[in-house]
Design a protein around this motif. Structure first.
Motif, mmCIF file in Angstrom:
data_model
loop_
_atom_site.group_PDB
_atom_site.id
_atom_site.type_symbol
_atom_site.label_atom_id
_atom_site.label_comp_id
_atom_site.label_asym_id
_atom_site.label_seq_id
_atom_site.Cartn_x
_atom_site.Cartn_y
_atom_site.Cartn_z
ATOM 1 N N GLU A 66 0.837 -1.206 0.000
ATOM 2 C CA GLU A 66 0.000 0.000 0.000
ATOM 3 C C GLU A 66 0.865 1.246 0.000
ATOM 4 O O GLU A 66 0.651 2.166 -0.811
ATOM 5 C CB GLU A 66 -0.918 0.000 1.217
ATOM 6 C CG GLU A 66 -1.834 1.220 1.264
ATOM 7 C CD GLU A 66 -2.775 1.201 2.461
ATOM 8 O OE1 GLU A 66 -3.694 2.039 2.483
ATOM 9 O OE2 GLU A 66 -2.589 0.356 3.358
ATOM 10 N N GLU A 67 1.855 1.284 0.899
ATOM 11 C CA GLU A 67 2.718 2.462 0.941
ATOM 12 C C GLU A 67 3.525 2.605 -0.349
ATOM 13 O O GLU A 67 3.679 3.715 -0.877
ATOM 14 C CB GLU A 67 3.685 2.369 2.130
ATOM 15 C CG GLU A 67 4.573 3.600 2.246
ATOM 16 C CD GLU A 67 5.547 3.500 3.402
ATOM 17 O OE1 GLU A 67 6.541 4.250 3.384
ATOM 18 O OE2 GLU A 67 5.330 2.669 4.301
ATOM 19 N N ALA A 68 4.004 1.465 -0.877
ATOM 20 C CA ALA A 68 4.786 1.502 -2.115
ATOM 21 C C ALA A 68 3.948 2.061 -3.259
ATOM 22 O O ALA A 68 4.434 2.873 -4.062
ATOM 23 C CB ALA A 68 5.280 0.101 -2.456
ATOM 24 N N MET A 69 2.703 1.647 -3.331
ATOM 25 C CA MET A 69 1.841 2.105 -4.417
ATOM 26 C C MET A 69 1.488 3.581 -4.255
ATOM 27 O O MET A 69 1.549 4.363 -5.219
ATOM 28 C CB MET A 69 0.573 1.258 -4.458
ATOM 29 C CG MET A 69 -0.272 1.507 -5.689
ATOM 30 S SD MET A 69 -1.490 0.213 -5.946
ATOM 31 C CE MET A 69 -2.155 0.723 -7.528
ATOM 32 N N ILE A 70 1.148 3.992 -3.044
ATOM 33 C CA ILE A 70 0.793 5.392 -2.805
ATOM 34 C C ILE A 70 1.965 6.310 -3.133
ATOM 35 O O ILE A 70 1.794 7.346 -3.786
ATOM 36 C CB ILE A 70 0.343 5.588 -1.340
ATOM 37 C CG1 ILE A 70 -1.016 4.924 -1.109
ATOM 38 C CG2 ILE A 70 0.263 7.076 -0.990
ATOM 39 C CD1 ILE A 70 -1.448 4.887 0.342
ATOM 40 N N ARG A 71 3.168 5.920 -2.710
ATOM 41 C CA ARG A 71 4.333 6.753 -2.971
ATOM 42 C C ARG A 71 4.626 6.862 -4.460
ATOM 43 O O ARG A 71 4.953 7.942 -4.967
ATOM 44 C CB ARG A 71 5.545 6.183 -2.227
ATOM 45 C CG ARG A 71 5.497 6.367 -0.722
ATOM 46 C CD ARG A 71 5.701 7.823 -0.315
ATOM 47 N NE ARG A 71 7.030 8.283 -0.683
ATOM 48 C CZ ARG A 71 8.123 8.091 0.063
ATOM 49 N NH1 ARG A 71 8.015 7.444 1.227
ATOM 50 N NH2 ARG A 71 9.286 8.542 -0.336
ATOM 51 N N ARG A 72 4.487 5.748 -5.178
ATOM 52 C CA ARG A 72 4.758 5.779 -6.619
ATOM 53 C C ARG A 72 3.710 6.626 -7.352
ATOM 54 O O ARG A 72 4.031 7.334 -8.303
ATOM 55 C CB ARG A 72 4.794 4.358 -7.178
ATOM 56 C CG ARG A 72 6.104 3.635 -6.876
ATOM 57 C CD ARG A 72 6.119 2.240 -7.482
ATOM 58 N NE ARG A 72 7.443 1.665 -7.457
ATOM 59 C CZ ARG A 72 7.953 0.979 -6.441
ATOM 60 N NH1 ARG A 72 7.223 0.806 -5.342
ATOM 61 N NH2 ARG A 72 9.175 0.491 -6.495
ATOM 62 N N ILE A 73 2.445 6.541 -6.900
ATOM 63 C CA ILE A 73 1.398 7.370 -7.503
ATOM 64 C C ILE A 73 1.677 8.849 -7.241
ATOM 65 O O ILE A 73 1.562 9.691 -8.137
ATOM 66 C CB ILE A 73 0.014 6.964 -6.963
ATOM 67 C CG1 ILE A 73 -0.401 5.604 -7.532
ATOM 68 C CG2 ILE A 73 -1.031 8.029 -7.309
ATOM 69 C CD1 ILE A 73 -1.668 5.047 -6.921
ATOM 70 N N GLU A 74 2.068 9.181 -6.009
ATOM 71 C CA GLU A 74 2.374 10.573 -5.661
ATOM 72 C C GLU A 74 3.549 11.091 -6.492
ATOM 73 O O GLU A 74 3.527 12.224 -6.974
ATOM 74 C CB GLU A 74 2.690 10.687 -4.174
ATOM 75 C CG GLU A 74 1.474 10.492 -3.275
ATOM 76 C CD GLU A 74 1.833 10.475 -1.800
ATOM 77 O OE1 GLU A 74 0.916 10.624 -0.973
ATOM 78 O OE2 GLU A 74 3.032 10.294 -1.475
ATOM 79 N N GLU A 75 4.568 10.238 -6.660
ATOM 80 C CA GLU A 75 5.726 10.646 -7.455
ATOM 81 C C GLU A 75 5.334 10.878 -8.908
ATOM 82 O O GLU A 75 5.752 11.861 -9.528
ATOM 83 C CB GLU A 75 6.818 9.579 -7.370
ATOM 84 C CG GLU A 75 7.496 9.503 -6.009
ATOM 85 C CD GLU A 75 8.391 8.285 -5.877
ATOM 86 O OE1 GLU A 75 8.529 7.536 -6.879
ATOM 87 O OE2 GLU A 75 8.943 8.076 -4.785
#
Length: 252
Positions: free
Chosen positions: A231-240
């Protein structure tokens, strides 16, 4: 992934009018593995799966399955795959048995093999005791398992599933995935889209999609990398990605 991939997606793009549903996506799926497409609604997962299943041709790029071109060799590819869309066409007024028999008719299963396949796939799905029940009277999870049995009855080499557990209760989701893991053990290749991160963890490899593009591809562990969880990995990649696009397009 070792050896030649059984599915290759090369620079594929697809538009619905002015809307870019899939943008320059490339990925490879290994044989006898579960490959997951993970992303929110509108990410492009369903469109990409429909192209893999030969339902729509790529706007640009190329898809091959088992060495066959999804467009030029469409008829041969269709014999190779089983495809279960989000709204699978069960007949609610037919019984479980009658639905399975209908799909055996569609796939031309010889009469000498029908009893064994019925026992295998209804038994596998724990539906034998419900064989006389109309499909419309099944629970959501049981309908999905019946849909899967109908897709598996012609024993495809590649199984393509579009969010098969969406809206299904947790116990039924677990049972459904137990079936998928067993099919993988028999050598089947499975491509499945999901919005559930716990299901992403069950896959051998994942592709994270967002706004028609591919954010990352790799094993769940590779995608998690230094993050606490998927979840954190996906959220961070989306934000980036969104941040980079906003920087590139300040007026948006």
């Amino acid at each position: 992934m070792t050896g030649k991939p059984i599915i290759e997606v090369e620079n594929v793009t697809f538009r619905f009018g002015q809307v870019e549903a899939v943008k320059d996506v490339s990925l490879a799926v290994g044989e006898a593995a579960i490959f997951g497409l993970l992303g929110s609604d509108g990410a492009g997962k369903s469109t990409l799966l429909r192209m893999m299943a030969t339902m729509i041709p790529p706007g640009t790029g190329r898809i091959t399955l088992g060495g066959l071109d999804a467009v030029a060799d469409r008829r041969k590819v269709k014999r190779l795959i089983g495809y279960m869309p989000q709204r699978f066409g069960l007949y609610s007024d037919l019984t479980v048995d009658e639905n399975l028999a209908f799909f055996m008719d569609v796939f031309g299963i010889p009469s000498r093999e029908r009893k064994a396949r019925r026992e295998r796939y209804l038994g596998f799905s724990n539906l034998l005791s419900f064989a006389e029940r109309p499909a419309g009277m099944l629970s959501g999870g049981m309908k999905q398992k019946l849909g899967l049995a109908c897709v598996l009855v012609h024993e495809p080499r590649i199984l393509i599933l579009d969010e098969p557990t969406n809206g299904v209760d947790p116990v039924s989701r677990q049972e459904f995935w137990e079936i998928l893991l067993e099919m993988k053990r028999t050598g089947m290749t499975i491509v499945v889209s999901t919005a559930y991160l716990d299901e992403g963890e069950k896959c051998d490899r994942l592709a994270l999609m967002h706004r028609a593009t591919l954010l990352a591809e790799g094993s769940p562990g590779e995608i998690r990398s230094s993050f606490v969880n998927l979840e954190e990995a996906m959220i961070r990649r989306i934000e980036e990605r969104d941040g980079a696009q906003g920087h590139d397009n300040p007026q948006r």
